[in-house]
Structures are given as C-alpha cells and as structure tokens.
Write an enzyme that holds these catalytic residues in place. Structure first.
Site, PDB file in Angstrom:
ATOM      1  N   ASP A  33     -97.308   2.392  -0.833  1.00 12.20           N
ATOM      2  CA  ASP A  33     -96.639   1.765  -0.636  1.00 12.20           C
ATOM      3  C   ASP A  33     -96.687   1.976  -2.785  1.00 12.20           C
ATOM      4  O   ASP A  33     -98.187   2.505  -2.927  1.00 12.20           O
ATOM      5  CB  ASP A  33     -96.248   0.358  -0.150  1.00 12.20           C
ATOM      6  CG  ASP A  33     -95.218  -0.223  -0.894  1.00 12.20           C
ATOM      7  OD1 ASP A  33     -94.794  -0.303  -1.650  1.00 12.20           O
ATOM      8  OD2 ASP A  33     -95.034  -1.158   0.198  1.00 12.20           O
ATOM      9  N   GLU A  36     -89.703  -9.679  -0.960  1.00 13.92           N
ATOM     10  CA  GLU A  36     -91.555  -9.574  -0.811  1.00 13.92           C
ATOM     11  C   GLU A  36     -92.159 -10.738  -0.762  1.00 13.92           C
ATOM     12  O   GLU A  36     -91.525 -11.756  -0.247  1.00 13.92           O
ATOM     13  CB  GLU A  36     -92.546  -8.350  -1.100  1.00 13.92           C
ATOM     14  CG  GLU A  36     -91.459  -7.139  -1.701  1.00 13.92           C
ATOM     15  CD  GLU A  36     -92.120  -6.565  -1.691  1.00 13.92           C
ATOM     16  OE1 GLU A  36     -93.625  -5.870  -2.337  1.00 13.92           O
ATOM     17  OE2 GLU A  36     -91.341  -5.128  -2.628  1.00 13.92           O
TER      18      GLU A  36
END
Length: 587
Positions: A263, A469
């Site tokens: 990521d 997020e």
C-alpha cells in the site's frame, strides 16, 4: 537484467514525480495516481492519455524498453476523473446481492479507465468489514464473507472472464478493453480492534481463514492480476512484514502467480512511528514477499537501500528475481509489450450514457427500505407524484459530493455540486414528480415554516459527510447535526420519508418512531435519479441489508450469528414494494 533494472521494475512512484529523467535513470516499472492526483483540474480523457503516453515513451527509450504499468484507484467507477460515472460504493452494491450487476459495473469501469489510457486499477476492495466504526466500511460489500466472495465477480468485469481450462492462480487479462485488477487489502483489514483503521486484527487462524480469507481464494481463482497488502496487523504482526501469510500462504499454498504490491508508503509503516528504521522496513517488506513497492515520493531512498541490501547479501537475488518475474508476467499478460500506448478510440467511454444508466439501476437496487408507514397496513411508499406540495430538506438532498462520498475526485471527497457531473437527489425528485406539484427545497427549515406551509409530505435526506480511511473512523456513529434536528422539526409536523445517505449504519433508534418511512441509500454516487425512481414507485424496493443495523454503538462489534445479536434491523432485512403501476392496476 542488471540489478538497477530489476529494482526499477519493483518501484512504483507517484505521477507528480514521474519525470522523463526519473523514469529513464531509475528504470521505473510503475507509476500511480494517488487519491486526487490528476494531470490538471477537470482534465479531459485526452489529457490523461497524453500524460501516460509521454511516460511510456520514456520507459521504452531505456535499454530494455520495458513499458511502465500505470495504476489508479477506481473503487466505485473511475473515481479520480472528472466526468466519470460514479457508481454506488461497495456497501450499496452488497445490498443488491447481485454478482452479475457487479460484473457489469466492473466492465463499465474498465472501459472508463481505459478511456484515460490507464490499464491497472487498485480494485476491488474485498475486505469483510466486521465493525462499522471502521472508516473504510463502505468499501466492503458486507459483514458476511459469502456475499463478499460472490461479489469478487467484479474481477470478471474488470479483467474479463478467465477461460475455464486456465491454470488457477495465473493472472489473466482478456484484452485492451479490460484492466488488471487488484484484490485488497490482504488480509483482515476489516477486522481490526474497534474498527480503527490500520490497527490490529486479533483472531485465531481458523477465524482469519473462515471470515477474511475466502474472498482471496475466489479472486485468485478468477485470475486476479495483483494483491495489495494491508496496513493492518494480524495478532500483532504487520501484514507488510508477514512472510507466513504473504509468501508461505498466498504465493505457495494458494499458488498466486501475479504480483504482490504494497500500500501507499506501506513499508514505511512497518515501524512505529513510520520510517523510524527504513532499512529494516525494506528488509522486512521485501523478505515478506512484497514484489512491487508503492514509494510515491522518496523512491531514491528505497532504490538505494534495496540495492545495498542485495549487494550485501542481506536480501538474496532469488527474492528479487521472483518479484521481477511476477511483475513481468503481469505486464506480458496485459499485452503491454505489444500495446504500450493508450488507445484513442476508447476516449468516448468516459461517463458514457449506458454506464450512467447502469449506475442508476445499481442505485435503485441498492436502496434498503427499513420502515414503511407507522403500521404495516398504511404504507407511505411509493410516494404520489401528483400532490399539492412537497418539502425536500436536509443537508444531503441537494449535494452531489455528499452522495458520492470519499474517493471521489479527491481522496477524502468533498461537498457541493461542482465536484463532477451527476444528478442530486433533489434534482431527481424535481424531474420525477408531476409538473403541477409544487416542490420547496429548504436545507434546514424552522418548525414554523414547516407548519405554515401545509406540505403534503416531506423527503428528508440526511447523513454523513464524505471521508476516507482513518478520517472516517468513528466511535459514536451518530447522524451529524443538523440532521437530527431537521428530522425532529419536519417529521414532528408532517408525514415524512427519511433517506439516510451514509457509508454504514448510523444511530437512528431515537428517531425511528417519529419517521413515517426510512430508506438506507448508502453512498449512491453520481446518479441520484435512481433514488427518486424508487421513492416514487417507477421501481420497487428490493435491497437487503448487507450488514447488521445496530441499536447503539455499545453493541459493537455485532455481526449476524453472534451470541449477543440484538439489532435494530437484522442482517438481510429489507422491506419490498411493488412498482406503482402494478399497485394501481390491482386497485
């Protein structure tokens, strides 16, 4: 290949840093757009294509001429790009329970992504969200792993359907109208403690394999090209450093043959605080089995560190060769060597009307009707199109950005109606009702105004503001003000339908009694007309809750099958209605 060429293939850098000099000097193998990273505001498809073509020329001018692979988040349509079709977020698609619809959405998304010259998407998110306090819960199709594994059919839409006789685990891409997909975030990202993003998932191996792993089995069987590792930990071990799960299980046991990607700055976050011991992080991440590393900005530090570690025999060349072989395998499968440049003939696919119709249909099918009338024999929905006057109210009624949510044009999403092209719920209501019906819009009316005007009924649209997020982590899950006060003022005076626009269930028990009808609309995206289509009876309600609607946050985490299961509305709940024409033909 030289070591520099190999490490270049393993490096993925941010678009803004991908100059011709950087690509040539470091043999960069991949470039990405981070959330909201665009060549220009409201950039056209041609502008995107031209940017990628220039980068590709630089890559092709190197000694071996290996093309770059450009990647972007396309998590509910081509969501970074102005004018693209914005589909409902995954939680809404989970409410449809329709894998074939999701496959069509994948195919439409692939065409819109290819319209901008991009061949690779960081989608789908196949997390199994077990706690709605998690800020990424809307990226999960369901709390039920069976629904999530069914929805991996989106991979068939994005990549094309892998031939029946293909070897399992081998990456597949059908052709130039498809894109390489990425199953993310491996593994257990939806199970963290209290739903805190990037936190620790505490669960035994059996639980991990039965709840969080099944979507990955299905993604691999479908030929998914890449798998992205999660920021989160499993029982205290960072996934980015978990050799047991990345190499031993994913690569060796499941025989996944595509490449594993980190990521965004994922290896930096192996340490706390991030980047505290970078050389250790490089060793741990590469040794765990990460093949391509998302190092958007400080890529020279990564390249220098990894080069030193291979030359010093800290990391064996065999690990580097495994990574590069996997990356090149995917690039060959994608046809990048034959067709490295964007295809200008696909430019008209961006925001195409057929894709908007598909998104509108997805919105219709995603709506979940939680309450319809104060009693079962007095339903409120569908609403009459022809009446004296309607009040449309609430912060989310006329706000395209709010109904699209996070991961839309920017990373966190924005409010307002100039974000991209689409139809708000209020605009859709105006387009749907009879021309003689008076519509009044007031975002936050006072009680006197509501009472004086003698409206026939009200549509109240409230919910969460956009987030993505960690910014969406929320331990109280209440409807933000002025939502609750609008509900009380309006529903206390006149007949009202409350539409909740949110990425997850919210606390609504205190207001359910005063509401005449309640609809969970999730984050419907750019095609708000789909909401009006069902409210006014052109189509019936059919969606089913993809996750449990709790009474209070004190119950969380609470998922179907738990011993203390006492929801406001259970998993799978959803009232149904017939289209108005069917109702009128029977009366």
């Amino acid at each position: 290949m030289t070591l520099a060429e190999k490490i270049g293939q393993m490096s993925q850098i941010e678009r803004a840093n991908a100059t011709a000099e950087a690509i040539k000097k470091h043999f960069i193998g991949s470039v990405l757009s981070g959330g909201g990273s665009v060549p220009a505001p409201q950039a056209s498809a041609e502008t995107w294509m031209n940017m990628i073509a220039e980068m590709q020329k630089s890559a092709l001018s190197t000694r071996l001429g290996i093309p770059i692979v450009y990647g972007i988040d396309a998590v509910h349509g081509h969501n970074n790009v102005y004018g693209a079709t914005i589909f409902p977020h995954n939680i809404g698609l989970g409410a449809t329970r329709d894998p074939s619809l999701v496959r069509q959405i994948g195919a439409a998304t692939a065409l819109e992504v290819r319209a901008t010259g991009i061949p690779y998407v960081f989608a789908p998110c196949v997390a199994v969200c077990r706690d709605p306090r998690w800020g990424r819960c809307y990226e999960s199709y369901s709390e039920d792993p069976k629904v999530v594994e069914q929805m991996t059919e989106i991979i068939d839409g994005l990549q094309g359907t892998i031939p029946a006789n293909s070897r399992k685990g081998v990456p597949f891409l059908a052709g130039r109208k498809n894109v390489a997909a990425c199953a993310k975030h491996y593994v257990g990202d939806g199970g963290t403690n209290k739903g805190i993003n990037e936190n620790n998932t505490v669960i035994d191996l059996h639980g991990l394999l039965s709840i969080h792993m099944p979507p990955y089995y299905h993604a691999i069987i479908r030929g998914v090209s890449t798998v992205m590792v999660s920021y989160s930990s499993w029982n205290g071990v960072k996934m980015h450093a978990n050799r047991r799960l990345v190499t031993d299980f994913l690569k060796n046991t499941l025989r996944f043959r595509g490449f594993v990607i980190s990521d965004w700055q994922g290896i930096d976050r192996i340490t706390t605080p991030p980047h505290a011991n970078y050389s250790y992080s490089v060793t741990a991440g590469i040794s765990a089995g990460i093949d391509m590393v998302m190092i958007p900005n400080d890529y020279t530090e990564f390249i220098n560190d990894l080069t030193y570690q291979v030359e010093s025999k800290i990391i064996p060349m065999s690990r580097i060769d495994d990574a590069v072989k996997r990356i090149l395998r995917v690039k060959f499968t994608m046809g990048l060597f034959e067709n490295p440049f964007p295809d200008p003939s696909l430019v008209d696919q961006l925001g195409k009307q057929e894709h908007r119709e598909l998104a509108r249909d997805a919105v219709r099918r995603s709506l979940v009707l939680l309450k319809n009338g104060k009693s079962a024999d007095a339903p409120v929905l569908p609403l009459p199109k022809k009446t004296d006057s309607i009040l449309v109210t609430g912060s989310h009624a006329d706000n395209l950005g709010y109904q699209c949510g996070g991961w839309t044009i920017t990373w966190q999403g924005l409010g307002g109606n100039n974000l991209t092209i689409g139809t708000t719920i209020f605009e859709a209501i105006k387009a749907t009702v009879d021309p003689t019906t008076r519509i009044v819009f007031s975002e936050d009316p006072d009680a006197g105004f509501v009472e004086r005007n003698h409206f026939s009924y009200a549509v109240v649209v409230v919910g969460e503001q956009p987030y993505a997020e960690t910014f969406g982590d929320n331990l109280n899950l209440t409807i933000p003000e002025p939502g609750p006060s609008v509900i009380r003022k309006v529903c206390g005076s006149i007949k009202c339908v409350v539409v909740v626009v949110s990425g997850r269930p919210l606390v609504i028990e205190p207001y359910v009694g005063v509401m005449d009808a309640v609809v969970a609309a999730w984050l419907p995206g750019s095609e708000g007309q789909g909401v009006a289509d069902v409210l006014f009876g052109d189509y019936g309600f059919s969606g089913k809750l993809p996750r449990t609607w709790f009474r209070s946050v004190e119950q969380l985490p609470m998922n179907v099958g738990d011993p203390h299961y006492d929801p406001l509305f259970p998993y799978g709940f959803g009232l149904t209605t017939k289209p108005a024409r069917e109702l009128s033909s029977r009366s």
